[in-house]
Design an enzyme around this catalytic site. Structure first.
Site, PDB file in Angstrom:
ATOM      1  N   CYS A 134      23.279  39.331  35.395  1.00 13.85           N
ATOM      2  CA  CYS A 134      22.060  39.490  36.164  1.00 13.85           C
ATOM      3  C   CYS A 134      20.864  39.023  35.344  1.00 13.85           C
ATOM      4  O   CYS A 134      20.987  38.646  34.186  1.00 13.85           O
ATOM      5  CB  CYS A 134      21.873  40.956  36.547  1.00 13.85           C
ATOM      6  SG  CYS A 134      23.261  41.669  37.462  1.00 13.85           S
ATOM      7  N   LEU A 162      23.546  39.698  40.182  1.00 19.32           N
ATOM      8  CA  LEU A 162      24.853  39.095  40.409  1.00 19.32           C
ATOM      9  C   LEU A 162      25.794  40.259  40.684  1.00 19.32           C
ATOM     10  O   LEU A 162      26.098  41.042  39.789  1.00 19.32           O
ATOM     11  CB  LEU A 162      25.322  38.299  39.190  1.00 19.32           C
ATOM     12  CG  LEU A 162      26.723  37.672  39.303  1.00 19.32           C
ATOM     13  CD1 LEU A 162      26.735  36.591  40.375  1.00 19.32           C
ATOM     14  CD2 LEU A 162      27.167  37.102  37.962  1.00 19.32           C
ATOM     15  N   ARG A 188      25.923  20.996  21.846  1.00 22.82           N
ATOM     16  CA  ARG A 188      27.173  20.233  21.938  1.00 22.82           C
ATOM     17  C   ARG A 188      28.237  21.022  22.698  1.00 22.82           C
ATOM     18  O   ARG A 188      28.955  20.479  23.541  1.00 22.82           O
ATOM     19  CB  ARG A 188      27.696  19.929  20.542  1.00 22.82           C
ATOM     20  CG  ARG A 188      26.923  18.897  19.738  1.00 22.82           C
ATOM     21  CD  ARG A 188      27.497  18.826  18.326  1.00 22.82           C
ATOM     22  NE  ARG A 188      26.855  17.824  17.489  1.00 22.82           N
ATOM     23  CZ  ARG A 188      27.152  17.610  16.213  1.00 22.82           C
ATOM     24  NH1 ARG A 188      28.087  18.355  15.624  1.00 22.82           N
ATOM     25  NH2 ARG A 188      26.525  16.674  15.529  1.00 22.82           N
ATOM     26  N   THR A 219      24.824  22.475  17.391  1.00 23.61           N
ATOM     27  CA  THR A 219      26.181  22.876  17.745  1.00 23.61           C
ATOM     28  C   THR A 219      26.223  23.594  19.085  1.00 23.61           C
ATOM     29  O   THR A 219      27.138  23.389  19.891  1.00 23.61           O
ATOM     30  CB  THR A 219      26.782  23.784  16.659  1.00 23.61           C
ATOM     31  OG1 THR A 219      26.776  23.085  15.421  1.00 23.61           O
ATOM     32  CG2 THR A 219      28.203  24.170  16.993  1.00 23.61           C
ATOM     33  N   ASN A 244      21.214  44.579  33.042  1.00 24.77           N
ATOM     34  CA  ASN A 244      22.066  43.402  33.075  1.00 24.77           C
ATOM     35  C   ASN A 244      23.308  43.719  32.262  1.00 24.77           C
ATOM     36  O   ASN A 244      23.208  44.066  31.085  1.00 24.77           O
ATOM     37  CB  ASN A 244      21.341  42.189  32.455  1.00 24.77           C
ATOM     38  CG  ASN A 244      22.269  41.003  32.263  1.00 24.77           C
ATOM     39  OD1 ASN A 244      23.210  40.803  33.022  1.00 24.77           O
ATOM     40  ND2 ASN A 244      22.002  40.220  31.230  1.00 24.77           N
ATOM     41  N   GLY A 245      24.492  43.613  32.875  1.00 23.32           N
ATOM     42  CA  GLY A 245      25.701  43.856  32.098  1.00 23.32           C
ATOM     43  C   GLY A 245      26.740  44.665  32.837  1.00 23.32           C
ATOM     44  O   GLY A 245      26.666  44.836  34.061  1.00 23.32           O
TER      45      GLY A 245
END
Length: 589
Positions: free
Chosen positions: A2, A51, A319, A316, A75-76
């Site tokens: 979320c 979400l 990528r 990194t 959130n979680g």
């Protein structure tokens, strides 16, 4: 995942300020496309972009206690919420959301309840009786969170930089394992375990204890009310996640709702060896396997979107985030809202190839501690933001709080790499799942050499990115890099290119300070470079910079690849691509 955003103590309760909070919250709507909620109490605002994964029908946020004097936006996922509900005798819950326990725990235990939560989370809690508030982030920083301060004395909390970078005089990363309390007007670390102090543990290695701890971590993460799957690359970590998930899915609530056959997902360029390896593991486990194919040009075309969503200029991370970002979009298009992934194993077990050069167990253990503490700025950031860009949630069992306790209590002598004894990196994890009677994986998958994700997608992926940067960054531009970017000065054209894009989206000085820097070889910390004198001349986050270890290492003092062994290898964390050539996007399910 979320998106949460809170504006606290802004000295303005006007309608215009409410509209501004709504505007800022909408910048996080990609994280939570299912519902938007906003609560206002005086000059405090709590917003939420949801979400819906647990209790989609009634779990909208913000959430409240019985008389709505405690309000929370979260959130979680709280994996032990059912156990906590049983302990909260006399409390009445308004929803079936796993996060509904937080307001009630605060009523019972005040600010000391955070350590009772088993899960990944970031939240803002408001007590309306005294206008006090509490902000907290999970132990490792799996969920993203930032904090900022305004000139008017306000505090702004957001799941992403884009929710606060325009409205704060100063902002920064909210530290993992910490809470911020208005009562003390400051931070306090709530996560305090022995490994965090980097003291050397001495518990003997027991493979069955380690195996059981990881299986429990995976089982917890089967808690879902929506379709889900696993990310499967064919490397060790993702393959173990898939194997344990497939083994325990039958008979679970998730299986009753969505079927007992596990869905697995990987991404790559057509014909890549990684696709073959992932398919082999999927066939072995009997998963319903989905392959996503794309070209390197597709990845390059997505770079700006990736940097906007992951909010970093770290080479990194960019990528590795790009293929995960593209894959997440395709997964979400199939109606899947949650995936289980393999991040964290390399940090806990010393899986990166530079650990081969650790001089003793003390240095080995301390480096793993440093790596875990930094996860919220690297792999956790990538996994969280690459998936949440498309409204997809990633769960990471290797970063389970109890599993870390078990793994980081083991005497690090057992983790040390000893090629004479045929103990390769992450040997104790491999050994724990080497079951002759009921094999978890084929032997050659279980004992494959570690490959970093950004290398495992194909060495030509990185080479292609470097070539693309060469076309946009001139030698003349590099001469002025230190003056243009005095903080974390880019030393390569690829880094300069990413930095230009990042600062176009996030031009504030505070934004650039949220990104870590420093020398690295093969994803090491700066401290570990001291382990091998040759590394100081080959500073590159690629695993190929681990001279004398990687099968396809860079030549000394060179950016080229040794011709001794160019056989493609397998990365451990997420599905990926392997070659620079390939057809248009193809999907196989």
């Amino acid at each position: 995942m979320c998106g949460i955003l809170a504006l606290l103590g802004c000295s303005d309760d006007s309608q215009a300020k409410r509209f501004r909070v709504l505007e800022l919250s909408r910048r996080l709507k990609h994280r939570g496309p299912d519902w938007s909620g906003l609560y206002q109490h005086g000059d405090n605002y709590l917003s939420h972009q949801r979400l819906a994964v647990i209790d989609p029908a009634s779990g909208d946020q913000p959430l409240y206690n019985e008389d709505e004097t405690v309000v929370v936006t979260v959130n979680g996922e709280i994996y032990n919420h059912m156990e906590l509900r049983e302990k909260l005798m006399g409390h009445k819950f308004k929803t079936g959301s796993d996060c509904d326990v937080i307001a009630h725990l605060y009523e019972e235990h005040g600010e000391n309840f955070v350590d009772m939560l088993d899960g990944m989370f970031s939240f803002v809690l408001l007590g309306t009786r005294d206008n006090s508030y509490l902000v907290a982030r999970d132990a490792i920083g799996i969920t993203s969170l930032y904090i900022g301060w305004g000139l008017d004395g306000s505090v702004l909390i957001s799941s992403g930089l884009k929710g606060l970078n325009d409205d704060c005089e100063h902002f920064e990363v909210f530290l993992a394992g910490h809470l911020y309390s208005s009562k003390i007007r400051g931070f306090r670390r709530w996560y305090n375990l022995p490994w965090f102090s980097e003291s050397i543990p001495s518990t003997p290695y027991d493979p069955l204890v380690l195996r059981c701890a990881f299986e429990n971590a995976v089982i917890k993460r089967l808690m879902t009310d929506v379709p889900f799957g696993v990310l499967l690359s064919g490397g060790l970590d993702s393959s173990l996640v898939a194997s344990v998930t497939a083994r325990h899915l039958a008979g679970s609530k998730a299986a009753k709702q969505w079927g007992a056959q596990l869905h697995s997902f990987c991404v790559g360029l057509e014909g890549s060896p990684d696709l073959k390896a992932a398919r082999e593991v999927a066939d072995y486990l009997g998963t319903l396997h989905h392959e996503f194919h794309f070209t390197v040009q597709d990845g390059i075309d997505a770079i700006e979107d990736v940097i906007y969503h992951i909010e970093t200029y770290d080479v990194t991370t960019i990528r590795a985030s790009t293929p995960m970002f593209l894959m997440s979009r395709k997964i979400k298009s199939l109606g899947v809202k949650m995936v289980i992934s393999g991040e964290g194993s390399d940090e806990i077990f010393g899986g990166y190839l530079y650990f081969h050069k650790a001089p003793n167990k003390e240095e080995f253990h301390q480096e793993t501690c440093r790596k875990i503490k930094a996860l919220h700025q690297y792999d956790c950031l990538r996994a969280n933001k690459s998936t949440s860009a498309w409204g997809l949630e990633a769960r990471v069992p290797f970063l389970d709080k109890e599993f870390i306790n078990v793994a980081m209590s083991i005497d690090p002598e057992a983790k040390m790499i000893n090629m004479d004894q045929k103990r390769i990196e992450k040997w104790i994890l491999r050994r724990a799942f080497d079951d002759e009677e009921k094999p978890y994986l084929p032997k050659h998958i279980l004992y494959r050499q570690k490959e970093q994700f950004s290398d495992g997608v194909g060495y030509s992926w990185i080479d292609g990115l470097k070539s693309h940067a060469e076309q946009h960054v001139t030698n003349k531009m590099m001469l002025n890099a230190e003056r243009i970017f005095p903080h974390n000065t880019p030393v390569t054209k690829e880094a300069y290119y990413y930095r230009m894009i990042f600062e176009r989206f996030f031009p504030q000085n505070s934004a650039k300070l949220t990104v870590p820097g420093g020398a690295s070889v093969a994803c090491s910390t700066a401290k570990a470079i001291e382990w091998d004198a040759s590394w100081s001349n080959n500073l590159d986050p690629s695993g190929r910079a681990a001279l004398g270890v990687h099968n396809a290492a860079y030549k000394k003092n060179s950016g080229s690849i040794s011709s001794a062994n160019l056989a493609p290898s397998i990365a451990d964390n997420v599905p990926r691509m392997m070659d620079i050539t390939g057809p248009e996007l193809v999907i196989r399910s």
